[in-house]
Design a protein around this motif. Structure first.
Motif, PDB file in Angstrom:
ATOM      1  N   ASN A 222       0.833  -1.198   0.000  1.00 58.16           N
ATOM      2  CA  ASN A 222       0.000   0.000   0.000  1.00 58.16           C
ATOM      3  C   ASN A 222       0.868   1.249   0.000  1.00 58.16           C
ATOM      4  N   THR A 223       0.419   2.225  -0.781  1.00 64.12           N
ATOM      5  CA  THR A 223       1.092   3.518  -0.845  1.00 64.12           C
ATOM      6  C   THR A 223       0.182   4.556  -0.186  1.00 64.12           C
ATOM      7  N   ALA A 224       0.477   5.812  -0.426  1.00 61.92           N
ATOM      8  CA  ALA A 224      -0.332   6.872   0.183  1.00 61.92           C
ATOM      9  C   ALA A 224      -1.756   6.864  -0.347  1.00 61.92           C
ATOM     10  N   ASP A 225      -1.946   6.372  -1.593  1.00 60.77           N
ATOM     11  CA  ASP A 225      -3.269   6.450  -2.220  1.00 60.77           C
ATOM     12  C   ASP A 225      -3.819   5.121  -2.707  1.00 60.77           C
ATOM     13  N   THR A 226      -2.966   4.140  -2.927  1.00 58.73           N
ATOM     14  CA  THR A 226      -3.436   2.902  -3.551  1.00 58.73           C
ATOM     15  C   THR A 226      -3.012   1.662  -2.777  1.00 58.73           C
ATOM     16  N   VAL A 227      -3.687   0.567  -3.110  1.00 57.83           N
ATOM     17  CA  VAL A 227      -3.332  -0.761  -2.610  1.00 57.83           C
ATOM     18  C   VAL A 227      -3.077  -1.640  -3.834  1.00 57.83           C
ATOM     19  N   LYS A 228      -1.897  -2.216  -3.917  1.00 54.64           N
ATOM     20  CA  LYS A 228      -1.550  -3.081  -5.043  1.00 54.64           C
ATOM     21  C   LYS A 228      -1.318  -4.508  -4.528  1.00 54.64           C
ATOM     22  N   ILE A 229      -1.921  -5.456  -5.218  1.00 58.75           N
ATOM     23  CA  ILE A 229      -1.786  -6.870  -4.852  1.00 58.75           C
ATOM     24  C   ILE A 229      -1.173  -7.601  -6.044  1.00 58.75           C
ATOM     25  N   TYR A 230      -0.063  -8.307  -5.788  1.00 59.19           N
ATOM     26  CA  TYR A 230       0.649  -9.007  -6.853  1.00 59.19           C
ATOM     27  C   TYR A 230       0.558 -10.520  -6.634  1.00 59.19           C
ATOM     28  N   PHE A 231       0.172 -11.231  -7.679  1.00 59.13           N
ATOM     29  CA  PHE A 231       0.207 -12.699  -7.689  1.00 59.13           C
ATOM     30  C   PHE A 231       1.203 -13.095  -8.776  1.00 59.13           C
ATOM     31  N   GLU A 232       2.280 -13.778  -8.380  1.00 59.75           N
ATOM     32  CA  GLU A 232       3.321 -14.172  -9.328  1.00 59.75           C
ATOM     33  C   GLU A 232       3.555 -15.672  -9.247  1.00 59.75           C
ATOM     34  N   ASN A 233       3.614 -16.318 -10.399  1.00 61.72           N
ATOM     35  CA  ASN A 233       3.953 -17.748 -10.414  1.00 61.72           C
ATOM     36  C   ASN A 233       4.638 -18.109 -11.724  1.00 61.72           C
ATOM     37  N   ASP A 234       5.556 -19.070 -11.631  1.00 60.57           N
ATOM     38  CA  ASP A 234       6.140 -19.607 -12.854  1.00 60.57           C
ATOM     39  C   ASP A 234       5.114 -20.557 -13.465  1.00 60.57           C
ATOM     40  N   TYR A 235       5.060 -20.593 -14.767  1.00 61.10           N
ATOM     41  CA  TYR A 235       4.022 -21.387 -15.426  1.00 61.10           C
ATOM     42  C   TYR A 235       4.624 -22.486 -16.272  1.00 61.10           C
ATOM     43  N   ASN A 286      10.122 -13.458 -18.383  1.00 65.43           N
ATOM     44  CA  ASN A 286      11.072 -14.482 -17.909  1.00 65.43           C
ATOM     45  C   ASN A 286      10.347 -15.693 -17.314  1.00 65.43           C
ATOM     46  N   ASP A 287       9.320 -16.160 -18.020  1.00 69.22           N
ATOM     47  CA  ASP A 287       8.540 -17.332 -17.602  1.00 69.22           C
ATOM     48  C   ASP A 287       7.822 -17.133 -16.265  1.00 69.22           C
ATOM     49  N   ILE A 288       7.611 -15.896 -15.881  1.00 68.82           N
ATOM     50  CA  ILE A 288       6.845 -15.569 -14.673  1.00 68.82           C
ATOM     51  C   ILE A 288       5.588 -14.818 -15.090  1.00 68.82           C
ATOM     52  N   PHE A 289       4.452 -15.353 -14.665  1.00 65.62           N
ATOM     53  CA  PHE A 289       3.173 -14.716 -14.962  1.00 65.62           C
ATOM     54  C   PHE A 289       2.741 -13.907 -13.739  1.00 65.62           C
ATOM     55  N   THR A 290       2.485 -12.631 -13.931  1.00 62.29           N
ATOM     56  CA  THR A 290       2.129 -11.731 -12.833  1.00 62.29           C
ATOM     57  C   THR A 290       0.769 -11.101 -13.073  1.00 62.29           C
ATOM     58  N   ILE A 291      -0.085 -11.190 -12.076  1.00 57.29           N
ATOM     59  CA  ILE A 291      -1.361 -10.476 -12.086  1.00 57.29           C
ATOM     60  C   ILE A 291      -1.285  -9.377 -11.033  1.00 57.29           C
ATOM     61  N   THR A 292      -1.605  -8.166 -11.440  1.00 61.50           N
ATOM     62  CA  THR A 292      -1.549  -7.020 -10.537  1.00 61.50           C
ATOM     63  C   THR A 292      -2.938  -6.403 -10.403  1.00 61.50           C
ATOM     64  N   ILE A 293      -3.392  -6.287  -9.162  1.00 59.88           N
ATOM     65  CA  ILE A 293      -4.685  -5.655  -8.880  1.00 59.88           C
ATOM     66  C   ILE A 293      -4.427  -4.350  -8.136  1.00 59.88           C
ATOM     67  N   THR A 294      -5.113  -3.301  -8.547  1.00 65.05           N
ATOM     68  CA  THR A 294      -4.952  -1.995  -7.911  1.00 65.05           C
ATOM     69  C   THR A 294      -6.298  -1.474  -7.426  1.00 65.05           C
ATOM     70  N   PHE A 295      -6.350  -1.100  -6.152  1.00 65.25           N
ATOM     71  CA  PHE A 295      -7.531  -0.470  -5.569  1.00 65.25           C
ATOM     72  C   PHE A 295      -7.135   0.866  -4.949  1.00 65.25           C
ATOM     73  N   GLN A 296      -8.120   1.741  -4.787  1.00 63.77           N
ATOM     74  CA  GLN A 296      -7.885   2.989  -4.068  1.00 63.77           C
ATOM     75  C   GLN A 296      -7.902   2.719  -2.566  1.00 63.77           C
ATOM     76  N   LEU A 297      -6.908   3.245  -1.870  1.00 65.45           N
ATOM     77  CA  LEU A 297      -6.830   3.078  -0.419  1.00 65.45           C
ATOM     78  C   LEU A 297      -7.931   3.909   0.244  1.00 65.45           C
ATOM     79  N   LEU A 298      -8.618   3.298   1.198  1.00 63.45           N
ATOM     80  CA  LEU A 298      -9.651   4.006   1.955  1.00 63.45           C
ATOM     81  C   LEU A 298      -8.988   4.599   3.201  1.00 63.45           C
ATOM     82  N   LYS A 299      -8.889   5.897   3.224  1.00 61.62           N
ATOM     83  CA  LYS A 299      -8.172   6.572   4.312  1.00 61.62           C
ATOM     84  C   LYS A 299      -9.104   6.888   5.476  1.00 61.62           C
ATOM     85  N   ASN A 300      -8.476   7.167   6.626  1.00 68.30           N
ATOM     86  CA  ASN A 300      -9.204   7.597   7.830  1.00 68.30           C
ATOM     87  C   ASN A 300     -10.309   6.624   8.224  1.00 68.30           C
ATOM     88  N   ASN A 301     -10.048   5.312   8.054  1.00 67.74           N
ATOM     89  CA  ASN A 301     -11.057   4.332   8.461  1.00 67.74           C
ATOM     90  C   ASN A 301     -10.654   3.728   9.809  1.00 67.74           C
TER      91      ASN A 301
END
Length: 301
Positions: A222-235, A286-301
């Motif tokens: 998570n950064t100041a504004d976003t949340v990034k989720i990475y799924f990486e696997n060799d296939y 390089n034979d690595i498959f990556t899925i990246t999901i990005t959401f907006q961070l919910l602040k002040n929760n």
């Protein structure tokens, strides 16, 4: 008096000339419309006038022509999509049904109790696979309905991700995969939907386990504004992945479609991510498959 008569005659002549000119323009437009009605073409209506009522009429007609062409293309695409859907569904559903029928026949012929238990276990497994497929199809059908809405509320995305990872722990270990997990324990909130997030993570992890080899990495940053989720696997190298198509409906890297799935898992994940106002991308390097999901961070929760 003579001047008035001359002016009247001139006005009359101009009026007749103007009327003739407009009649010729409208007749030309009519001829073009008739041609367009009789031929499949992308042509638009043209006019000698660049301004005035005839030019405005031409512009309005061209707008209607473009809208009609777009509607025809949408209808044709929908018909093609429907045909593809029927073909793919017929294949995907027929495969486990055919397998079940074969084992059912063996079950009926066998008199060995141990064999019968083995056949019954296989049939039960095929039924479970079929149930999962039908569930995916039902979910996909709901998501293709534009009126279907996903209710949003604050969600601790890291907790949901860790919970789903734990539920797949046994499957991951059975494949001999040693997962690398980097997910913060402190709650990180987004505006989301818990069942939708669970389905997203489940579909992606299931894809990683089915098509991966022995590496799996899951990271949440998570950064100041976003949340990034990475799924990486060799296939599996014998099944090259087209990163531009992985989220297409019914896409399968294995052309033989031997897996007992619909090929809708990642497509459903993409639809759900977008319903949660996020974004999802796929990348192969390089034979690595990556899925990246990005959401907006919910602040002040």
């Amino acid at each position: 008096m003579a001047v008035a008569c001359i002016i009247s005659v001139v006005i009359a002549i101009l009026g007749i000339g103007l009327a003739f000119y407009y009649r010729r323009q409208i007749k030309n437009v009519k001829s073009q419309i008739s041609f367009l009605n009789q031929h499949e073409t992308n042509m638009l209506i043209t006019s000698d006038q660049k301004s005035g009522c005839v030019a405005e009429l031409t512009d309005e007609l061209n707008t209607l022509i473009e809208q009609t062409a777009a509607l025809r293309k949408e209808i044709a695409d929908n018909e093609s999509h429907l045909k593809d859907t029927i073909i793919n569904l017929s294949h995907d559903i027929r495969t486990p049904l055919t397998s079940m029928d074969g084992y059912f026949q063996l079950l009926l012929k066998s008199h060995d109790s141990e064999e019968r238990q083995q056949y019954a276990a296989v049939i039960s497994d095929r039924l479970s696979s079929l149930k999962e497929m039908l569930d995916e199809l039902f979910t996909y059908a709901k998501l293709t309905n534009k009126a279907y809405e996903v209710e949003l509320s604050p969600c601790a995305v890291n907790e949901i991700l860790l919970s789903v990872l734990f539920s797949f722990y046994k499957d991951i270990k059975q494949r001999g995969i040693e997962p690398l997990v980097n997910v913060p324990e402190q709650d990180i909130f987004i505006q989301g939907n818990e069942p939708a997030l669970r389905r997203i993570f489940q579909n992606i992890l299931k894809n990683c386990i089915e098509h991966g080899n022995n590496q799996l990495s899951v990271r949440l940053i998570n950064t100041a504004d976003t949340v990034k989720i990475y799924f990486e696997n060799d296939y599996q190298t014998q099944e090259p992945i087209d990163a531009n198509k992985v989220f297409d409906r019914f896409y399968k890297a294995d052309g033989a479609r031997s897996k007992t799935s619909t090929g809708l898992g990642l497509s459903i994940a993409k639809e759900l991510v977008e319903r949660l106002n996020g974004s999802i991308t796929g990348n192969v390097k390089n034979d690595i498959f990556t899925i990246t999901i990005t959401f907006q961070l919910l602040k002040n929760n």
